[in-house]
Structures are given as C-alpha cells and as structure tokens.
Enzyme design. Structure first.
Site, PDB file in Angstrom:
ATOM      1  N   HIS A 195      -1.784  -0.263   1.890  1.00 39.77           N
ATOM      2  CA  HIS A 195      -0.826  -0.220   0.777  1.00 39.77           C
ATOM      3  C   HIS A 195      -0.998  -1.447  -0.117  1.00 39.77           C
ATOM      4  CE1 HIS A 195       1.866   3.081   2.406  1.00 39.77           C
ATOM      5  NE2 HIS A 195       1.051   2.831   3.415  1.00 39.77           N
ATOM      6  N   ASP A 230       6.017   0.075  -3.901  1.00 37.87           N
ATOM      7  CA  ASP A 230       5.536   1.155  -3.047  1.00 37.87           C
ATOM      8  C   ASP A 230       6.679   2.157  -2.861  1.00 37.87           C
ATOM      9  OD1 ASP A 230       3.107   1.369  -0.732  1.00 37.87           O
ATOM     10  OD2 ASP A 230       4.928   2.566  -0.378  1.00 37.87           O
ATOM     11  N   ALA A 284     -15.216  -5.662   7.707  1.00 39.94           N
ATOM     12  CA  ALA A 284     -16.370  -5.614   6.796  1.00 39.94           C
ATOM     13  C   ALA A 284     -15.908  -5.647   5.336  1.00 39.94           C
ATOM     14  CB  ALA A 284     -17.147  -4.324   7.052  1.00 39.94           C
ATOM     15  N   TRP A 338      -6.467   7.040   3.272  1.00 42.22           N
ATOM     16  CA  TRP A 338      -6.708   7.492   1.901  1.00 42.22           C
ATOM     17  C   TRP A 338      -7.641   6.546   1.141  1.00 42.22           C
ATOM     18  CZ3 TRP A 338      -7.301  11.647  -0.521  1.00 42.22           C
ATOM     19  CH2 TRP A 338      -7.298  11.706  -1.921  1.00 42.22           C
ATOM     20  N   ASP A 347      -1.177  10.571   7.281  1.00 40.50           N
ATOM     21  CA  ASP A 347      -1.832  11.451   6.306  1.00 40.50           C
ATOM     22  C   ASP A 347      -3.301  11.723   6.639  1.00 40.50           C
ATOM     23  OD1 ASP A 347      -2.753   8.893   5.820  1.00 40.50           O
ATOM     24  OD2 ASP A 347      -2.728   9.071   3.638  1.00 40.50           O
TER      25      ASP A 347
HETATM   26  N1  UDP Z   1     -11.243  -2.230   4.935  1.00 46.18           N
HETATM   27  C1  UDP Z   1     -11.984  -3.376   4.812  1.00 46.18           C
HETATM   28  N2  UDP Z   1     -12.810  -3.722   5.838  1.00 46.18           N
HETATM   29  C2  UDP Z   1     -12.939  -2.984   6.964  1.00 46.18           C
HETATM   30  C3  UDP Z   1     -12.183  -1.799   7.081  1.00 46.18           C
HETATM   31  C4  UDP Z   1     -11.341  -1.450   6.044  1.00 46.18           C
HETATM   32  O1  UDP Z   1     -11.899  -4.078   3.797  1.00 46.18           O
HETATM   33  O2  UDP Z   1     -13.705  -3.390   7.854  1.00 46.18           O
HETATM   34  C5  UDP Z   1     -10.343  -1.838   3.824  1.00 46.18           C
HETATM   35  C6  UDP Z   1     -10.802  -0.553   3.192  1.00 46.18           C
HETATM   36  O3  UDP Z   1     -11.749  -0.820   2.181  1.00 46.18           O
HETATM   37  C7  UDP Z   1      -9.512   0.054   2.689  1.00 46.18           C
HETATM   38  C8  UDP Z   1      -8.448  -0.511   3.628  1.00 46.18           C
HETATM   39  O4  UDP Z   1      -9.059  -1.592   4.335  1.00 46.18           O
HETATM   40  O5  UDP Z   1      -9.265  -0.364   1.356  1.00 46.18           O
HETATM   41  C9  UDP Z   1      -7.983   0.496   4.650  1.00 46.18           C
HETATM   42  O6  UDP Z   1      -7.157   1.430   4.032  1.00 46.18           O
HETATM   43  P1  UDP Z   1      -7.124   2.934   4.499  1.00 46.18           P
HETATM   44  O7  UDP Z   1      -6.119   3.631   3.641  1.00 46.18           O
HETATM   45  O8  UDP Z   1      -8.482   3.509   4.507  1.00 46.18           O
HETATM   46  O9  UDP Z   1      -6.681   2.891   5.993  1.00 46.18           O
HETATM   47  P2  UDP Z   1      -5.468   2.192   6.779  1.00 46.18           P
HETATM   48  O10 UDP Z   1      -5.945   0.839   7.145  1.00 46.18           O
HETATM   49  O11 UDP Z   1      -4.275   2.181   5.876  1.00 46.18           O
HETATM   50  O12 UDP Z   1      -5.289   3.074   7.963  1.00 46.18           O
END
Ligand code: UDP
Length: 492
Positions: free
Chosen positions: A26, A127, A355, A375, A396
């Site tokens: 978010h 949000d 990463a 997402w 989601d």
């Molecule tokens: N992300 C990152 N490095 C990683 C894994 C994820 O920078 O090793 C970032 C990714 O680019 C995305 C966010 O973390 O912008 C994860 O958001 P997402 O909605 O995919 O998943 P959530 O973490 O909310 O389950």
C-alpha cells in the site's frame, strides 16, 4: 508521458495530504502517486503511522507528519506485518481506531496554520482502508479521495460482498473440495468459489464484512477514487464501476503508477542490488524470479519442497527469502535453507532477502516470475512483459491470479494446495518452448501498458483529469471554526 498542460504553476502551488496504509504493497503506490503529483507541481505532506514508517530522508521535498497512537498497538506477529486475512482485518480496524484522535488533532492544527494563499490544502488522498481518516478529513471540511491499491475487479468484489453473502457464497465453507472451489461465481465472473476470501470463524467474517463495508462507504462518500490500473487491462471492470459509483465520485484509473512516478524509494527493506550483477551474467530469458511479496507466508514443509523443487529443476533462479516468510523460522532472519541445498542447486540459485523488484522484472535475463500475485507484483510483471507462475495465498491474490490465468492468459496457476517439489517442474514448462503463447500475451500486455501512459494514452488522460480536479479542490473553511474547538489547536 503525454500531458495536456495541466501542470500547476508556482503561483498556484497546492498541497496534497497523503496517508498510506502501513503495508509495503500500500505504501509503494501511495509514494508513486506522491512522486507523480509532486512532479506536477503539488506540495506533498505524508501522514504516517509509527509502524512501518517511511524513511523521510529519502524524500527531502516532502513534509512528514507521524501520527502517534499505534505505538503501543500490538501487531499480530510482533514487529512484522500481519500475514493472514483475519490478522490483517483486525490490524486495519485497530489502526483506524488508534489513529483517529491524533490524526484529527494534527489535521486541524495543520489547517489552522495554513497560509491563506500558498500551499493551500487541496485534498487528502488516503488509502481506502483508512476509512476513519477519510471521515475525519471530511468532517474538518477537507476534500477527500480514496486510493485503492488493488485492482478494479477487487473493488467490484467489495461492492458485491453483501450480494455474495445473500447468495450463500460467503462466508466460504470450511470444508472445501476442488469441485466446489472450481465452481463459477455466476454473478461475478471470472471468479470461482475458491477465489473468494475465506474467514476462518464467524467473528472473522463479521470483521471482514465491517472493513469491506466501511471501505466501500469511504469510497462512495469521497470525491474521487484513484486506482492503480489501466483501461486496456480492466476495461469491463472499470466501465462497470463507473456505472455503479455516484456521479460525485469520479474514477481515475491512472496506473501503472510505478511507470509514471520517479523511483519509488519507499521500500521498507533494503533492496539487495547485488543480484543485478548476477543477472547481468545470465543468458536472456533464462532466470525464474521467485518472490511472494511482503506479507505472504508459507509452511516449513512448503518451503522445503520449494527449495528442493528449485534445486532439482535444472533452471536458474533468483529467490527472495525475506525474514518472516516461514513463520517461526529464522528469528528475524530469512529461513535457513535445507542442508545440502547449495550443493544441489550447483550455483544456479541466488538468494536475497529483498530485491529491487521493478529492476529485476525489467532485466533481460528474467524469463518468468513465480509470484503470490499481489496487485503491485502483478502490475509490475504485466508492464515488464514477464509471464507469471501463480501461487496466490491470501486476500486479493486468488482473484488476481484468476485474471492472469483465465482473462489475460499471461500466466499459469501452480496447482493449488501444498507445494510439492514435483509441481515445481511446472516452472520448466513455463520457461520452455510450450510457453510461447504465454510470452506472446505477456508482450501484448506490456505494449498496452506502455500505450496507456504514452501521448494521449488512457492513463495519461486520467492523470491530467486528476491534476485538474485537485487544482480545483478547496478546504471548506466556512465549516471550520477553530476558536470554538480549542482541542483542534496543535502544538505544531
Ligand atoms: N518488492 C520489492 N522487493 C522484493 C519483493 C517485493 O521491492 O523482493 C516490492 C514489489 O515491487 C511490490 C511490493 O514490494 O511493489 C509488494 O507488493 P504486492 O502488492 O505485490 O504484494 P504484498 O507485499 O502487498 O503482498
């Protein structure tokens, strides 16, 4: 990107207040939106919780306002973010309760101090899950817009939630079978019953219903809904939402936000850039990037099976193992790899804690993405033209995976249930010759994402509309009467 000249001038500097929900998925789109608005001439103030606070030093041009109240609030897993739907829902409700009074005081103080002309507050963009903050702002005469950080389809699901309860789809049955899970949700295609979120108890269902209903109300009573999606990706869903939203709530589908904004730099964890050097040395399209985002967790047996599947596949992998991925393993460190893994993987697997994902996905060496289908990850993969192997876990993610597999056809579902090392062989199929069609679809989607933010693209037009709308917004000063409300005076 294209522009119709809607950029604010220095004489007309307006301030946008932002309040992200304190989870990585978010925070990133909110900061991408901040970058976009800042580049179009708006001053930025970010309200934030202490939990998962952003690093203000990376955004010297923004004004940061910590909102106390959540300091003593326990999160479900100590310092880490909640990792189940139930825990997340409870945490979201707790954040709303804890931040209400301090946010009211801070916002009222900020309004009382704002200069008459310059940096006039245009709007609060919060949000949609910070429904109480949206209410508070409206009560203080501040126009509000809601940012939803998931898909348009997901918001349609939110609005359909009461109907799905009436029809008996929800709460999801405890006993599930593959036959039941595969049954279509006739009223809400393309979802299947197994894609709907399951609450593990009656109390959890009540909490989920409350959050969803309040988030929908927060959107419906705001003066705009901002979505990180684009027309070519979700045209039917966006059209349907536009029909359902009140006319006073314009919809701005301005995604993909990460492509519109300067580098996000809102990562809560340090991104390990060493993996880019390793990718540079790999052949084109040869690497499978594996990451399950910031919240999803897996059992230790799924973790072991994943490790042995990776080791045995013969493919090259870049694997994100973040602390907390396997609850209880690693104590603040990533879970330890099974004995013998390094020898079995034979140097074909690089493991990092976190990463630089956007850069990784855009790297020529990356041929596919094994993802939990958050997402942001989904949109980032779409924009990079990388096919996906989907292992959705919560929230989601199942619905996002459904769109990837059945609607956009740029990915495969890794067969549901527990992970087995044999199933990981699907990875090879994804990157093998049989995946030509997936790759073709992935490249088509990449082009349509690029078009949407190009000259006269759908998202470029929406961004201009959003900027114009924000330039027009004004705090309704007449309903503010600080003299009568001394509690609104802030020490700031
Ligand atoms: N992300 C990152 N490095 C990683 C894994 C994820 O920078 O090793 C970032 C990714 O680019 C995305 C966010 O973390 O912008 C994860 O958001 P997402 O909605 O995919 O998943 P959530 O973490 O909310 O389950």
């Amino acid at each position: 990107m294209g522009s119709t000249g809607a950029t604010a001038t220095a004489d007309d500097l307006r301030r946008v207040l932002l309040f992200p929900l304190p989870y990585q998925g978010h925070i990133n789109p909110m900061f991408q939106l901040a970058g976009l608005l800042h580049s179009r001439g708006f001053a930025i103030t970010v309200f934030h919780t202490h939990f998962n606070a952003p690093d203000a030093s990376r955004h010297p041009d923004y004004h940061f306002v910590p909102v106390p109240g959540d300091g003593g609030m326990p999160t479900p897993a100590g310092d880490s973010s909640p990792d189940t739907v139930q825990a997340t829902v409870k945490h979201v409700l707790a954040v709303n309760r804890a931040c209400e009074a301090p946010f009211r005081e801070l916002l009222a103080g900020l309004l009382a101090r704002q200069p008459e002309r310059e940096e006039d507050v245009a709007c609060l963009v919060a949000d949609a899950h910070l429904m109480t903050m949206l209410d508070v702002a409206r009560e203080l005469g501040v126009p509000t817009m809601a940012l939803r950080t998931s898909s348009a389809a997901r918001f349609r699901f939110f609005t359909a939630f009461p109907m799905l309860c009436d029809k008996g789809y929800l709460p999801a049955r405890q006993e599930s079978s593959s036959e039941l899970d595969d049954a279509p949700v006739v009223e809400l295609p393309p979802y299947r019953v197994g894609d709907l979120p399951s609450a593990c108890s009656a109390a959890a269902h009540v909490n989920m219903r409350e959050v969803i209903s309040r988030a929908v109300t927060a959107v419906m009573t705001s003066s705009g809904l901002i979505l990180n999606t684009f027309d070519a990706l979700e045209s039917d869903e966006l059209a349907s939402l536009r029909r359902d939203l009140p006319t006073a709530v314009p919809l701005f589908d301005v995604g993909p936000l990460h492509k519109l904004s300067p580098a996000a730099s809102s990562s809560l964890l340090r991104q390990d850039r060493g993996c880019i050097d390793w990718l540079d040395a790999q052949p084109q399209g040869s690497v499978l990037y594996v990451s399950f985002g910031s919240l999803a967790s897996m059992s230790s047996s799924d973790f072991e099976e994943t490790a042995w599947g990776i080791a045995g596949s013969g493919r090259h992998f870049l694997w994100v193992l973040r602390p907390g991925l396997v609850p209880g393993a690693g104590a603040g460190e990533p879970p330890p790899l099974p004995d013998g893994f390094d020898a079995a993987a034979g140097g074909r697997c690089v493991v990092v804690r976190w990463a630089p994902q956007e850069e990784v996905l855009a790297h020529a060496a990356v041929g596919a993405f094994w993802t939990h289908c958050g997402w942001n990850s989904t949109v980032e993969a779409v924009c990079a033209g990388v096919p996906m192997l989907c292992s959705p876990c919560i929230g989601d993610q199942m619905g996002n995976a459904r769109y990837v597999v059945d609607v956009w056809r740029n990915g495969l579902m890794l067969a549901g249930g527990e992970i087995e090392r044999g199933k990981v062989a699907a990875v090879a199929a994804l990157m093998g010759e049989g995946a030509d069609e997936l790759r073709r679809r992935a490249m088509e989607l990449k082009s349509s994402a690029a078009e949407s933010i190009g000259e006269a693209g759908s998202s470029s037009i929406m961004v201009d509309k959003l900027i114009l709308e924000l330039q027009r917004k004004r705090v309704e000063r007449n309903i503010l009467c600080f003299e009568e409300h001394p509690q609104f005076r802030s020490p700031l």
